[in-house]
Write a protein that holds these residues in place. Sequence first.
Motif, PDB file in Angstrom:
ATOM      1  N   MET C 238     -95.065 -36.771 -14.866  1.00 29.74           N
ATOM      2  CA  MET C 238     -95.338 -38.191 -14.653  1.00 29.74           C
ATOM      3  C   MET C 238     -94.371 -39.142 -15.322  1.00 29.74           C
ATOM      4  N   GLY C 239     -93.476 -38.574 -16.124  1.00 28.34           N
ATOM      5  CA  GLY C 239     -92.578 -39.446 -16.877  1.00 28.34           C
ATOM      6  C   GLY C 239     -91.275 -39.738 -16.146  1.00 28.34           C
ATOM      7  N   PHE C 240     -91.217 -39.354 -14.866  1.00 31.19           N
ATOM      8  CA  PHE C 240     -89.951 -39.538 -14.127  1.00 31.19           C
ATOM      9  C   PHE C 240     -89.563 -41.013 -14.061  1.00 31.19           C
ATOM     10  N   ARG C 241     -88.302 -41.276 -14.396  1.00 33.51           N
ATOM     11  CA  ARG C 241     -87.857 -42.674 -14.355  1.00 33.51           C
ATOM     12  C   ARG C 241     -86.598 -42.787 -13.499  1.00 33.51           C
ATOM     13  N   ILE C 242     -86.501 -43.901 -12.781  1.00 35.87           N
ATOM     14  CA  ILE C 242     -85.315 -44.123 -11.960  1.00 35.87           C
ATOM     15  C   ILE C 242     -84.785 -45.525 -12.237  1.00 35.87           C
ATOM     16  N   ALA C 243     -83.475 -45.627 -12.350  1.00 33.87           N
ATOM     17  CA  ALA C 243     -82.864 -46.919 -12.665  1.00 33.87           C
ATOM     18  C   ALA C 243     -83.043 -47.886 -11.501  1.00 33.87           C
ATOM     19  N   ARG C 244     -83.339 -49.149 -11.822  1.00 34.82           N
ATOM     20  CA  ARG C 244     -83.498 -50.178 -10.776  1.00 34.82           C
ATOM     21  C   ARG C 244     -82.333 -50.120  -9.790  1.00 34.82           C
ATOM     22  N   LYS C 245     -81.119 -50.123 -10.350  1.00 28.44           N
ATOM     23  CA  LYS C 245     -79.913 -50.151  -9.503  1.00 28.44           C
ATOM     24  C   LYS C 245     -79.966 -49.013  -8.505  1.00 28.44           C
ATOM     25  N   HIS C 246     -80.176 -47.828  -9.032  1.00 25.08           N
ATOM     26  CA  HIS C 246     -80.200 -46.635  -8.192  1.00 25.08           C
ATOM     27  C   HIS C 246     -81.248 -46.793  -7.085  1.00 25.08           C
ATOM     28  N   ALA C 247     -82.417 -47.244  -7.467  1.00 23.42           N
ATOM     29  CA  ALA C 247     -83.497 -47.403  -6.489  1.00 23.42           C
ATOM     30  C   ALA C 247     -83.072 -48.378  -5.397  1.00 23.42           C
ATOM     31  N   ALA C 248     -82.495 -49.486  -5.817  1.00 19.61           N
ATOM     32  CA  ALA C 248     -82.077 -50.503  -4.838  1.00 19.61           C
ATOM     33  C   ALA C 248     -81.093 -49.897  -3.841  1.00 19.61           C
ATOM     34  N   ARG C 249     -80.170 -49.088  -4.389  1.00 18.21           N
ATOM     35  CA  ARG C 249     -79.169 -48.469  -3.513  1.00 18.21           C
ATOM     36  C   ARG C 249     -79.883 -47.598  -2.466  1.00 18.21           C
ATOM     37  N   LEU C 250     -80.814 -46.788  -2.945  1.00 12.63           N
ATOM     38  CA  LEU C 250     -81.511 -45.871  -2.034  1.00 12.63           C
ATOM     39  C   LEU C 250     -82.330 -46.645  -1.003  1.00 12.63           C
ATOM     40  N   ARG C 251     -82.926 -47.761  -1.443  1.00  9.45           N
ATOM     41  CA  ARG C 251     -83.704 -48.563  -0.478  1.00  9.45           C
ATOM     42  C   ARG C 251     -82.797 -49.036   0.648  1.00  9.45           C
ATOM     43  N   ARG C 252     -81.606 -49.507   0.234  1.00 10.28           N
ATOM     44  CA  ARG C 252     -80.667 -49.978   1.265  1.00 10.28           C
ATOM     45  C   ARG C 252     -80.345 -48.827   2.213  1.00 10.28           C
ATOM     46  N   LEU C 253     -80.162 -47.646   1.630  1.00 10.69           N
ATOM     47  CA  LEU C 253     -79.863 -46.468   2.451  1.00 10.69           C
ATOM     48  C   LEU C 253     -80.955 -46.258   3.488  1.00 10.69           C
ATOM     49  N   VAL C 254     -82.200 -46.352   3.045  1.00 10.99           N
ATOM     50  CA  VAL C 254     -83.329 -46.154   3.953  1.00 10.99           C
ATOM     51  C   VAL C 254     -83.261 -47.172   5.097  1.00 10.99           C
ATOM     52  N   LEU C 255     -83.086 -48.426   4.713  1.00  5.24           N
ATOM     53  CA  LEU C 255     -83.092 -49.478   5.730  1.00  5.24           C
ATOM     54  C   LEU C 255     -81.934 -49.305   6.712  1.00  5.24           C
ATOM     55  N   LEU C 256     -80.730 -49.044   6.184  1.00  4.55           N
ATOM     56  CA  LEU C 256     -79.552 -48.971   7.058  1.00  4.55           C
ATOM     57  C   LEU C 256     -79.541 -47.688   7.869  1.00  4.55           C
ATOM     58  N   LEU C 257     -79.532 -46.543   7.169  1.00  2.00           N
ATOM     59  CA  LEU C 257     -79.430 -45.267   7.886  1.00  2.00           C
ATOM     60  C   LEU C 257     -80.727 -44.886   8.569  1.00  2.00           C
ATOM     61  N   GLY C 258     -81.840 -45.151   7.880  1.00  4.38           N
ATOM     62  CA  GLY C 258     -83.120 -44.673   8.409  1.00  4.38           C
ATOM     63  C   GLY C 258     -83.672 -45.553   9.519  1.00  4.38           C
ATOM     64  N   PHE C 259     -83.445 -46.831   9.436  1.00  8.20           N
ATOM     65  CA  PHE C 259     -84.043 -47.742  10.421  1.00  8.20           C
ATOM     66  C   PHE C 259     -82.994 -48.448  11.273  1.00  8.20           C
ATOM     67  N   LEU C 260     -82.033 -49.138  10.620  1.00  8.53           N
ATOM     68  CA  LEU C 260     -81.093 -49.972  11.392  1.00  8.53           C
ATOM     69  C   LEU C 260     -80.219 -49.120  12.317  1.00  8.53           C
ATOM     70  N   ALA C 261     -79.593 -48.076  11.759  1.00  3.22           N
ATOM     71  CA  ALA C 261     -78.678 -47.248  12.567  1.00  3.22           C
ATOM     72  C   ALA C 261     -79.395 -46.683  13.799  1.00  3.22           C
ATOM     73  N   PRO C 262     -80.559 -46.021  13.588  1.00  2.75           N
ATOM     74  CA  PRO C 262     -81.254 -45.504  14.779  1.00  2.75           C
ATOM     75  C   PRO C 262     -81.582 -46.631  15.762  1.00  2.75           C
ATOM     76  N   PHE C 263     -81.945 -47.794  15.212  1.00  2.00           N
ATOM     77  CA  PHE C 263     -82.285 -48.931  16.074  1.00  2.00           C
ATOM     78  C   PHE C 263     -81.122 -49.244  17.010  1.00  2.00           C
ATOM     79  N   LEU C 264     -79.925 -49.357  16.405  1.00  2.00           N
ATOM     80  CA  LEU C 264     -78.759 -49.686  17.215  1.00  2.00           C
ATOM     81  C   LEU C 264     -78.504 -48.595  18.243  1.00  2.00           C
ATOM     82  N   LEU C 265     -78.536 -47.347  17.796  1.00  4.51           N
ATOM     83  CA  LEU C 265     -78.293 -46.221  18.716  1.00  4.51           C
ATOM     84  C   LEU C 265     -79.249 -46.282  19.897  1.00  4.51           C
ATOM     85  N   ILE C 266     -80.547 -46.385  19.563  1.00  4.88           N
ATOM     86  CA  ILE C 266     -81.544 -46.343  20.641  1.00  4.88           C
ATOM     87  C   ILE C 266     -81.425 -47.569  21.548  1.00  4.88           C
ATOM     88  N   ALA C 267     -81.147 -48.708  20.931  1.00  2.00           N
ATOM     89  CA  ALA C 267     -80.928 -49.911  21.749  1.00  2.00           C
ATOM     90  C   ALA C 267     -79.786 -49.649  22.719  1.00  2.00           C
TER      91      ALA C 267
END
Lengths: 1005, 249, 316
Positions: C238-267
């Motif tokens: 339960m003590g796992f910690r992640i740096a804010r910066k790192h988390a923000a980077r990964l969130r962007r990854l999710v939005l861009l690669l996980g959602f935006l990219a497929p969106f463009l492809l499928i569109a």
Amino acid sequence: MVSSPFETPKERVNTCPEVADEIKQTTCYMCACRCGINVYLKDGKVRYLEGNPDHPVNKGVLCAKGSAGIMQHYSPARLSKPLLRVGERGSGEFREIEWEEALELAVEWLGEVRRSDPRKLAFFTGRDQSQSLTGWWAMQFGTPNFAAHGGFCSVNMAAAGLYTIGGSFWEFGEPDWDHTRYFMLFGVAEDHDSNPIKAGLGRMKTRGQAKFVSVNPVKTGYSAIADEWIGLRPGTDGLFVLALVHELLKAEKIDWDFLGRYTNATWLVIDNPGGADDGLFARNAEGAALLWDGARQRPVPSGDITAKAAVVGRYNLPDGRVAVPAFELLARRYLDASYAPEAVAGRVGISAATIKRIAAELAEAAFEKEVVLDIPWTDWSGRRHEKMIGRPVSMHAMRGISAHSNGFHTCRAIHLLQVLLGSIDCPGGFGYKAPFPKLIPPSPLPAGKNPAPERPLPGMPLGFPLGPEDLLVDGAGRPTRIDKAYSWEFPLAAHGLMHMVIHNAWAGDPYPVDVLMMYMANMGWNSAMNVQGTLKYLTDKDPETGDYKIPKIIYSDAYYSEMVPYADLILPDTTYLERWDCISLLDRPISSAHGPGDAIRQPVVQPDRDVRPFQDVLIDLAGRLKLPTFVYLDGEPKYPGGYPDYIANHERMPGIGPLAGWRGPEGRQQGTGSPNPDQLQRYIENGCFWTHRLSPDQFYFKHANKSYLAYAKSMGWVPSEEPITLQLYSEILQKFRLAARGHGPVQPPDSERRRVETYFDPLPFWYAPFEEAAVDDGDFALHAVTQRPMQMYHSWGSQNAWLRQITARNRLYVHPETAARHGLKDDDWVWVISHHGRVKGQVRLMQGVNPSTVWTWNAIGKRRGAWGLDADAPESNKGFLLNHIISELLPQREGGHRYANSDPVTGQAAWYDLRVRLERCTPEEAGTTEPLLAPLKAPAPRGLNLDGKLRYGADLKDPAPPSEDRAGSTFAEWIGNRHEVAATVPGVADGKGNVKRPAGDGEGA
Amino acid sequence: MTSLPRDPGPVKLGLVIDLDICVGCHACAVNCKEWNTSGHSAPLTDSDPYGAEPSGVWFNRVHTFEVVSEDGDSRTVHFPKSCLHCEAAPCVTVCPTGASYKREEDGIVLVNAEACIGCKLCSWACPYGAREYDADAGVMKKCTLCVDKIYNENLDPRSRVPACVSTCPAGARHFGDLGDSDSEVSLLVAARGGYELMPEQGCQPVNRYLPPRPKQPAGDGGAAALQPAAADAAPPGLLARWVDRMLSR
Amino acid sequence: MHPARSVILFTTASGAGYGLLAWLGLLAALDLLPAWRWLGVAAFVLGLGLVVAGLLASTFHLGHPERAWRALSQWRSSWLSREGVAAVVTFLPVGVFAFSWVVVGQNSGAAALVGLLASLCSLATVICTAMIYASLRTIRAWASRWTLPGYIVLTALSGGVLLLALLRLWDLPLASGFGWAVLALLALAAAVKLLYWRDIAAERSGSTAESATGLGEHGRVRLLEAPHSESNYLMQEMGFRIARKHAARLRRLVLLLGFLAPFLLIALGQALPGIPALLAALASLPLVGFGLVVERWLFFAEAKHVVTLYYGESRA
Ligand SMILES: Nc1nc2c(c(=O)[nH]1)N[C@H]1C(S)=C(S)[C@@H](COP(=O)(O)OP(=O)(O)OC[C@H]3O[C@@H](n4cnc5c(=O)[nH]c(N)nc54)[C@H](O)[C@@H]3O)O[C@H]1N2
Ligand SMILES: Nc1nc2c(c(=O)[nH]1)N[C@H]1C(S)=C(S)[C@@H](COP(=O)(O)OP(=O)(O)OC[C@H]3O[C@@H](n4cnc5c(=O)[nH]c(N)nc54)[C@H](O)[C@@H]3O)O[C@H]1N2
Ligand code: SF4
Ligand code: SF4
Ligand code: SF4
Ligand code: SF4
Ligand code: SF4
Ligand SMILES: [Mo]
């Protein structure tokens, strides 16, 4: 079990499992507190260790160490067979040998020394609880070079106390927890009375009647629960205390009656500047000290109870000399403005206002809250007193005071404060534990000025000098002991200087030794000052002969400590659960202020290795060496049964032996009486201890209590029933000073005169600790001290699978402001740098520490390879040992001579004088400690560690399901400190724990 | 029934811990380990016991906190913590197997090692960190309130008490029925203002903590400083004052 | 919380599987899917495969996988147990539905009702999974009201992209219409995640080191010494910690690669039917998959457990 996945399995809990085949009782030895334990044995294994509820010391509790005894007993570092070194010292190359070979070799080495020059055996023991045996053995062997660890431990406390009040702090006295209204704790993190102090504090705070003030640069443990924390600067307690004295004198808040009756405050001190008698007491022909009887206007012997003694004034003695009551000298000194709170506040780091307030609180507690017990008693002179009236101010002090080079005088200052308040051995004050109080100082004198081949010493090697003529020095004033104890450098070194033995033996100063025999002291690591230097001394060779500078080293340890690889012959000891032992009134007993007590250990499990109790070995060796008193005239050994045989049958003086209980043929006598063949059996039946409860009229004022003194005499603790007069002004110290001034037959060499004259002040005074005085304040602005972790005992704890999980590495604790100044934050690595060296550690910020002080836990840092730990254990890679940067020698003085880093009076090692500076580590340096000595060659670990898992107890659980006939009793509520809670919370019954019954006495029964 | 007892009995056994006198000695933690490693949940496995990362199963752990006030004044508080035997124990309700349960008769929360699948969900649900996973045994373990000791007729009556309680050198630990408002522990809790941890988590812990008492007032009523006994407090004055003071022996 | 591989795999894989099954049932019920055998085979193998793989993975982190069956017993109180039950129950309608589609060649009428049941069960299972987390008060991030919607949307999404690929593969007319649905889901998913992240960032009054110790009135509480100098189970789990910066980077990854990219492809696929659309759909699969794994990893890594308050954290 259940079949249907939708059915909830119901657990049938066995609330009455069988937990033991047998419960044996013995005495804990996870530290020196000597608590009684119940050992639950199952299938020959130790199932559970529990405090013995009937034991006087711990009354059923067990600390973390004691509770972890199982893991000590099954430690992976246990030695298993005698070892003979085959490789170079330190290489860890040993050959396992049989005991016979080991003992014969030892006899050969020791016999040779005894036949030629017994001094060439240096026999030093560390955490020794059998000093009455080891000391006796050394005496019979004929070497003066014996001591236990007291010299680097707390001889300052012992000596200051024994030369002032005939008793001492340490574990030889205790606060009257149940009556005290004000408790001051100086420099204690844990101390030997580990459980009793915790219990006392718990009871005292639960009752809520007393104020608890902790004087300590660090706020942890006991200090954490104090009502007020005085976080002063290390080494300045003397100033703080004497400023309190200043305030009390100025306000005349002192106990005149106590001073008049029980102290030498009124004794007349000869005022004859330059004279040989200057500063000595005026005495009559019979040698009795005189005081001035104001009524009769003439000097009378201090024993004259009709006298009305003057406290100030200059008086002409019949012989024309002039004398002044000691009190006037005392008052003049401490009333001086230099002791005023304002004058000392800066140095101490505590505001003058606070110092004044504490003084006021002390006075209030002592004089407005006096405790009156309706217990009639009779004083030494036969006068009956209807009540026992106490000044309920109690104090306790230990290494925070003693481990400084000004510790002797600081401790005397604390005793002075207690005495002025009249709070020595009175209700609510500090209480003596039997066999104290003793004569001031106790007999005997140190023996061994001129040892001779094959001759025992005339007396025990350690004792208490009464003056210069009792020193152990040769005609030229040179030391005759290897550790220079009782020399002009350390005249009152009543416990020796174990911390200097290895250095001196290596340097051949004052002379080389042939055999160094040690027991139970990890001198290769945490009990050494200057660890690396010490290892060099141990391994250094004489270029000519190619032999080691210290030719032969015999060592007895039970575990693979850092010291083991540096010895030539290893005598493996048992664990504490495997042997007999004796905690004797002749050494360090288990007495309380309410009466004497002693105890034994009995083997509760059999060794599974080829090891022997060191005491047995010592007695065996004594027999083979034919040491007097260990053999009959025909040379037959007296104690073929080994230590138990000796414990029961040895007589120190006719009728007095190691144990006081159940003596005499029928075992009906206490203290004195002929040996009793089944004494040990009687001890076992009684839980392995003996105590005698004093009668209430003997509880207090023991130093002047007729009934008690008679009892003490009958027990052989005091030579006569004379009262013991507390020595505020120390004539003995003055005698050394006079010698330094050129008087008397025995005088210091010129090089020592100034030192002796300065530090043998008959009244306590403060001076800056030596290292502080020697190093540049700018360079080394910080103090560095250590504290004992309550759950660890020096180096032993780390081999303990359970304890090491709590503290496997130590941090350097730094005040946030100090950290900010050094650009440090939590977890940073820093260099801690002293004038002697540097060590690397990791930082933890802490608010509750004096900003000029950094500290760490003691003896957590380990050397790789030791203690059965893996080489990558945090202890040896992340943890650090402060000892690396503590020097055993002070920086050079003029003339190049380097004194030991010790108190100039007692030789006490000055661990806490250490001054340091901090330097932040570079990123490359961070991560591991330094110095990181080469790993020791570790033997195959023993113990229970299977495939990296320790599953102790898996096979000890009772597999039986709950039995119908054993439903289980109903639970009983447990109230900690029930007696005190009952007094403060209506509805809670008196008693103890889960036993509700009227408490028998103040201790909650 | 792994849902909490439908009609819990009146008895709520628990611990009361006095933070005012706890000196942080770890005796309770170690004695607990010592008793329980051969007890109901035996063994309390230790992994890497002599190596680089020693880590074992403990039912009781002692933390040390520093409480720093505005003015930089600080208190060091030692803080032992074990299972609080909650009345609304989430560790019980989340358990999919029924291995985690609360006893009706005394409210003790236990784990049935036979039924536990080691999913660790209960340790996620416990706010207090009182669940101890034994990776070696693959099951969850926890404070048993010494259920195999407090009723054990094979023991001396004085030993029928949780190990951590009887061993506490400072007397900072108490054990009893917190369900009974007239019980001694309840009276003690009332008298000392005992409190529960993180009430906002809604677990209704049974254990109580007694807060550190207010420090004894400085001087406790006494003067801030002593008054000199003589007008001239310098030695001459006082000594003069003492010239005709005679002490009897 | 420590992001355990098995749990991440389980929730993402089985989520996708249930998503696909749910779509099949729903669309069949609406009579939008032809009962072509091979389409059925492909769809059910894929759906059930993912579900089974996920369920297996979930047992890996158990101390006693062989006792997993016990987890069914506590459906009355435990969401984990309910999830187990739901998972098992789901197999029935899914099985029958699959049988009638693949073997009998019938996916409408009565079969469609079973299909509808199958999709409801799938949804129920996913809801149980979500509730395991959403019901934990000890972890504020999971107790968020956006946890459940998140799981549902992402399940629909992952199942959706899978189905889209199949539709394109068989070049079914429904494909383009469903394409728009998937695009909507991608947008919705992104929105829900953003709302989730905003929600957990909001300093709602959680527990603090002060409330954890009850020492608040004396001042700010900070850990001086942990009970053990080395780590322990609680900290590892339960003590796992992640740096804010790192988390923000990964969130962007999710939005861009996980959602935006497929969106463009499928569109893009919507614009260019035929092979390009198929390729676009196929290409979007790994992207969405990757996005979801990272999202799930973050779901754990960013979740702070209140027990950390006893180990140095000041609020959780
Ligand atoms: N658990 C446990 N108990 C033990 C031991 C052990 O290793 N572990 N060792 C035993 C031994 S051998 C001994 S000698 C005793 C020693 O028992 P203690 O006297 O408690 O020894 P230390 O832990 O060194 O505590 C010294 C205290 O003094 C403080 N201090 C340092 N310098 C000063 C100063 O100048 N003035 C004041 N007022 N305080 C200062 C330190 O902060 C520390 O709190 O403990 C014994 N008991
Ligand atoms: N920096 C710093 N250094 C200090 C101190 C400090 O406060 N700070 N304190 C000093 C003080 S007061 C003291 S007393 C010393 C203590 O230091 P030591 O006297 O060295 O005490 P221990 O470290 O306990 O080591 C004693 C040795 O006894 C061994 N031993 C344990 N049990 C047995 C047994 O049953 N039989 C035998 N034969 N051997 C056994 C252990 O394995 C160990 O090697 O440390 C001193 N060193
Ligand atoms: S204080 Fe602890 S270690 Fe020392 S003797 Fe007592 S129980 Fe044993
Ligand atoms: S044993 Fe008592 S004093 Fe020691 S830590 Fe536990 S509660 Fe505190
Ligand atoms: S403290 Fe944790 S483990 Fe104990 S009952 Fe409460 S929730 Fe369950
Ligand atoms: S770990 Fe065991 S006790 Fe905890 S929830 Fe899972 S099955 Fe229940
Ligand atoms: S009650 Fe028993 S199990 Fe619980 S913490 Fe205390 S000793 Fe350990
Ligand atoms: Mo010591």
